[in-house]
Design a protein around this motif. Structure first.
Motif, PDB file in Angstrom:
ATOM      1  N   LEU A  11      18.197   7.521  43.892  1.00 20.91           N
ATOM      2  CA  LEU A  11      17.606   6.238  44.272  1.00 20.91           C
ATOM      3  C   LEU A  11      17.459   5.344  43.036  1.00 20.91           C
ATOM      4  CD1 LEU A  11      16.830   5.225  46.993  1.00 20.91           C
ATOM      5  CD2 LEU A  11      14.594   6.327  46.750  1.00 20.91           C
ATOM      6  N   TYR A  12      16.995   5.934  41.951  1.00 17.69           N
ATOM      7  CA  TYR A  12      16.894   5.183  40.691  1.00 17.69           C
ATOM      8  C   TYR A  12      18.256   4.607  40.304  1.00 17.69           C
ATOM      9  CZ  TYR A  12      17.578   4.503  35.781  1.00 17.69           C
ATOM     10  OH  TYR A  12      18.008   3.969  34.595  1.00 17.69           O
ATOM     11  N   ARG A  13      19.302   5.438  40.349  1.00 18.38           N
ATOM     12  CA  ARG A  13      20.636   4.978  39.936  1.00 18.38           C
ATOM     13  C   ARG A  13      21.113   3.818  40.800  1.00 18.38           C
ATOM     14  NH1 ARG A  13      21.677  10.564  39.904  1.00 18.38           N
ATOM     15  NH2 ARG A  13      21.579  11.433  37.799  1.00 18.38           N
ATOM     16  N   GLN A  14      20.789   3.862  42.083  1.00 16.75           N
ATOM     17  CA  GLN A  14      21.190   2.748  42.969  1.00 16.75           C
ATOM     18  C   GLN A  14      20.387   1.489  42.636  1.00 16.75           C
ATOM     19  OE1 GLN A  14      23.765   3.034  44.731  1.00 16.75           O
ATOM     20  NE2 GLN A  14      23.991   5.265  44.764  1.00 16.75           N
ATOM     21  N   CYS A  15      19.099   1.651  42.380  1.00 17.29           N
ATOM     22  CA  CYS A  15      18.230   0.489  42.112  1.00 17.29           C
ATOM     23  C   CYS A  15      18.572  -0.193  40.798  1.00 17.29           C
ATOM     24  CB  CYS A  15      16.755   0.915  42.094  1.00 17.29           C
ATOM     25  SG  CYS A  15      16.103   1.371  43.708  1.00 17.29           S
ATOM     26  N   VAL A  16      18.868   0.598  39.777  1.00 18.06           N
ATOM     27  CA  VAL A  16      19.037   0.024  38.435  1.00 18.06           C
ATOM     28  C   VAL A  16      20.327  -0.804  38.335  1.00 18.06           C
ATOM     29  CG1 VAL A  16      20.285   1.907  37.289  1.00 18.06           C
ATOM     30  CG2 VAL A  16      18.587   0.570  35.987  1.00 18.06           C
ATOM     31  N   ALA A  17      21.140  -0.735  39.365  1.00 13.80           N
ATOM     32  CA  ALA A  17      22.348  -1.574  39.395  1.00 13.80           C
ATOM     33  C   ALA A  17      22.012  -3.035  39.707  1.00 13.80           C
ATOM     34  CB  ALA A  17      23.333  -1.024  40.429  1.00 13.80           C
ATOM     35  N   PHE A  18      20.745  -3.324  40.016  1.00  9.43           N
ATOM     36  CA  PHE A  18      20.374  -4.684  40.422  1.00  9.43           C
ATOM     37  C   PHE A  18      19.209  -5.220  39.589  1.00  9.43           C
ATOM     38  CE2 PHE A  18      22.389  -2.577  43.934  1.00  9.43           C
ATOM     39  CZ  PHE A  18      23.333  -3.524  44.326  1.00  9.43           C
ATOM     40  N   THR A  19      19.365  -6.448  39.139  1.00 14.33           N
ATOM     41  CA  THR A  19      18.330  -7.068  38.300  1.00 14.33           C
ATOM     42  C   THR A  19      17.060  -7.345  39.083  1.00 14.33           C
ATOM     43  OG1 THR A  19      20.171  -8.192  37.273  1.00 14.33           O
ATOM     44  CG2 THR A  19      18.009  -8.878  36.561  1.00 14.33           C
ATOM     45  N   THR A  20      17.203  -7.602  40.379  1.00 14.66           N
ATOM     46  CA  THR A  20      16.002  -7.814  41.186  1.00 14.66           C
ATOM     47  C   THR A  20      16.055  -6.958  42.454  1.00 14.66           C
ATOM     48  OG1 THR A  20      16.589  -9.517  42.814  1.00 14.66           O
ATOM     49  CG2 THR A  20      16.193 -10.280  40.548  1.00 14.66           C
ATOM     50  N   PRO A  21      14.894  -6.590  42.950  1.00 18.01           N
ATOM     51  CA  PRO A  21      14.867  -5.788  44.186  1.00 18.01           C
ATOM     52  C   PRO A  21      15.368  -6.583  45.398  1.00 18.01           C
ATOM     53  CG  PRO A  21      12.640  -6.345  43.439  1.00 18.01           C
ATOM     54  CD  PRO A  21      13.567  -6.757  42.354  1.00 18.01           C
ATOM     55  N   LEU A  22      15.285  -7.907  45.329  1.00 21.89           N
ATOM     56  CA  LEU A  22      15.791  -8.703  46.455  1.00 21.89           C
ATOM     57  C   LEU A  22      17.310  -8.570  46.545  1.00 21.89           C
ATOM     58  CD1 LEU A  22      13.553 -11.889  46.092  1.00 21.89           C
ATOM     59  CD2 LEU A  22      13.310 -10.036  47.767  1.00 21.89           C
ATOM     60  N   ASP A  23      17.978  -8.521  45.394  1.00 22.36           N
ATOM     61  CA  ASP A  23      19.434  -8.292  45.392  1.00 22.36           C
ATOM     62  C   ASP A  23      19.744  -6.890  45.913  1.00 22.36           C
ATOM     63  OD1 ASP A  23      19.836 -10.770  44.335  1.00 22.36           O
ATOM     64  OD2 ASP A  23      20.118 -10.087  42.268  1.00 22.36           O
ATOM     65  N   PHE A  24      18.944  -5.928  45.492  1.00 18.88           N
ATOM     66  CA  PHE A  24      19.140  -4.548  45.968  1.00 18.88           C
ATOM     67  C   PHE A  24      19.039  -4.493  47.498  1.00 18.88           C
ATOM     68  CE2 PHE A  24      17.095  -0.609  47.430  1.00 18.88           C
ATOM     69  CZ  PHE A  24      18.059   0.309  47.077  1.00 18.88           C
ATOM     70  N   ILE A  25      17.993  -5.107  48.033  1.00 20.39           N
ATOM     71  CA  ILE A  25      17.780  -5.084  49.487  1.00 20.39           C
ATOM     72  C   ILE A  25      18.961  -5.739  50.207  1.00 20.39           C
ATOM     73  CG2 ILE A  25      16.357  -6.052  51.365  1.00 20.39           C
ATOM     74  CD1 ILE A  25      13.936  -5.759  49.378  1.00 20.39           C
ATOM     75  N   HIS A  26      19.444  -6.832  49.622  1.00 20.72           N
ATOM     76  CA  HIS A  26      20.543  -7.571  50.235  1.00 20.72           C
ATOM     77  C   HIS A  26      21.859  -6.803  50.162  1.00 20.72           C
ATOM     78  CE1 HIS A  26      23.577 -10.883  50.418  1.00 20.72           C
ATOM     79  NE2 HIS A  26      22.850 -11.139  51.496  1.00 20.72           N
ATOM     80  N   GLU A  27      22.150  -6.278  48.964  1.00 17.47           N
ATOM     81  CA  GLU A  27      23.452  -5.635  48.745  1.00 17.47           C
ATOM     82  C   GLU A  27      23.485  -4.196  49.253  1.00 17.47           C
ATOM     83  OE1 GLU A  27      26.126  -7.169  47.314  1.00 17.47           O
ATOM     84  OE2 GLU A  27      24.943  -9.017  47.235  1.00 17.47           O
ATOM     85  N   ARG A  28      22.349  -3.523  49.216  1.00 15.14           N
ATOM     86  CA  ARG A  28      22.314  -2.133  49.658  1.00 15.14           C
ATOM     87  C   ARG A  28      21.391  -1.994  50.867  1.00 15.14           C
ATOM     88  NH1 ARG A  28      25.130   1.595  46.854  1.00 15.14           N
ATOM     89  NH2 ARG A  28      25.076   2.443  48.967  1.00 15.14           N
ATOM     90  N   SER A  29      21.697  -2.801  51.873  1.00 16.52           N
ATOM     91  CA  SER A  29      20.885  -2.744  53.089  1.00 16.52           C
ATOM     92  C   SER A  29      21.010  -1.372  53.757  1.00 16.52           C
ATOM     93  CB  SER A  29      21.275  -3.862  54.055  1.00 16.52           C
ATOM     94  OG  SER A  29      22.645  -3.775  54.337  1.00 16.52           O
ATOM     95  N   ASP A  30      22.136  -0.659  53.477  1.00 15.71           N
ATOM     96  CA  ASP A  30      22.281   0.688  54.037  1.00 15.71           C
ATOM     97  C   ASP A  30      21.158   1.603  53.533  1.00 15.71           C
ATOM     98  OD1 ASP A  30      23.458   0.383  51.452  1.00 15.71           O
ATOM     99  OD2 ASP A  30      24.584   2.250  51.701  1.00 15.71           O
ATOM    100  N   ILE A  31      20.882   1.528  52.222  1.00 16.51           N
ATOM    101  CA  ILE A  31      19.823   2.370  51.656  1.00 16.51           C
ATOM    102  C   ILE A  31      18.450   1.879  52.106  1.00 16.51           C
ATOM    103  CG2 ILE A  31      18.751   3.201  49.523  1.00 16.51           C
ATOM    104  CD1 ILE A  31      21.444   2.866  48.133  1.00 16.51           C
ATOM    105  N   PHE A  32      18.266   0.565  51.988  1.00 13.98           N
ATOM    106  CA  PHE A  32      16.973  -0.013  52.379  1.00 13.98           C
ATOM    107  C   PHE A  32      16.641   0.345  53.832  1.00 13.98           C
ATOM    108  CE2 PHE A  32      14.605  -3.648  54.237  1.00 13.98           C
ATOM    109  CZ  PHE A  32      13.428  -3.494  53.530  1.00 13.98           C
TER     110      PHE A  32
END
Ligand SMILES: [Mn+2]
Length: 243
Positions: free
Chosen positions: A177-198
């Motif tokens: 989970l850390y490795r997936q999150c650290v690919a994004f500068t903001t959590p909003l980008d993470f939520i948007h780009e990795r909606s599968d994980i979210f």
């Protein structure tokens, strides 16, 4: 020189490391576990010159191992908000400890980094149940309500992912989970780009909640309720959450 990143497997631990590694990327050995497994420093096999970062686990509970690691000649940066006990006065230890009930490790890191990755810190504050603190920070930062809500959902879901009696019970291994999150500068980008994980985290949390609500109630009084849970991963997650 080897790097070891030792972090609690909940939202606070993950979001703390995300901020630090976004600021200073490094290849590191990740050491983490389920949320309740804070006995993590014992897994560090450091030698002279190595760099160890420790996040969101009690210094008091890891005191003997901290001394062992410092004795090897490694340097240690320690960020935490749990009971610290006596903080060793050692030139290779830099301790960032704040026991205030209105802070969490990711907010301590946020201050250290001068709010560079502020939204990740807010996410962790929501995950650590510092809802009022996180909401106030979101307001100060001018976040719209929809985004604040998204950070809250992510914080709660990342936090819930840490509950289970073993790593096999979790939706995601906290290191993954850390490795997936650290690919994004903001959590909003993470939520948007990795909606599968979210969505898996968020849906999993809600599914566990409703499964627990449907568990058979075998006794109830004014002060106690007894439910029977099956021997399944979701039940172990709920059980550890209730503890
Ligand atoms: Mn915490």
């Amino acid at each position: 020189m080897a790097c070891f990143d030792v972090f609690n497997g909940d939202a606070d631990g993950i979001c703390s490391l995300v901020q630090l590694r976004l600021a200073a990327p490094a290849e590191s050995t990740l050491i983490t576990g389920v949320k309740r497994d804070i006995d993590l420093l014992k897994h560090v096999e450091a030698t002279v010159g190595d760099v160890v970062t420790v996040l969101d686990i009690s210094m008091q509970k890891n005191a003997a191992e901290l001394h062992r690691v410092l004795d090897t000649g490694a340097s240690v940066s320690y960020f935490d908000h749990h009971q610290s006990g006596d903080i060793p006065n050692h030139p290779a230890l830099s301790a960032h400890i704040d026991l205030s009930p209105t802070t969490c490790t990711a907010l301590i890191v946020d201050q250290f980094l001068k709010q560079r990755f502020h939204l990740w810190a807010m996410t962790a504050a929501f995950g650590d149940n510092l809802t009022e603190v996180a909401e106030a920070l979101a307001k100060q930062a001018g976040l719209i309500e929809k985004d604040t809500l998204a950070l809250q959902q992510l914080g709660i879901a990342l936090n819930y992912n840490g509950y289970g009696s073993s790593l096999e019970d979790l939706f995601y291994h906290p290191a993954d989970l850390y490795r997936q999150c650290v690919a994004f500068t903001t959590p909003l980008d993470f939520i948007h780009e990795r909606s599968d994980i979210f969505n898996r985290l968020n849906d999993g949390y809600h599914q566990d909640m409703s499964a627990a609500q449907q568990a058979p109630l075998i006794y109830q009084s004014d002060s106690v309720a007894v439910v029977v849970l099956p021997q399944e991963a979701w039940a172990r997650r709920r059980w550890c959450f209730w503890q």
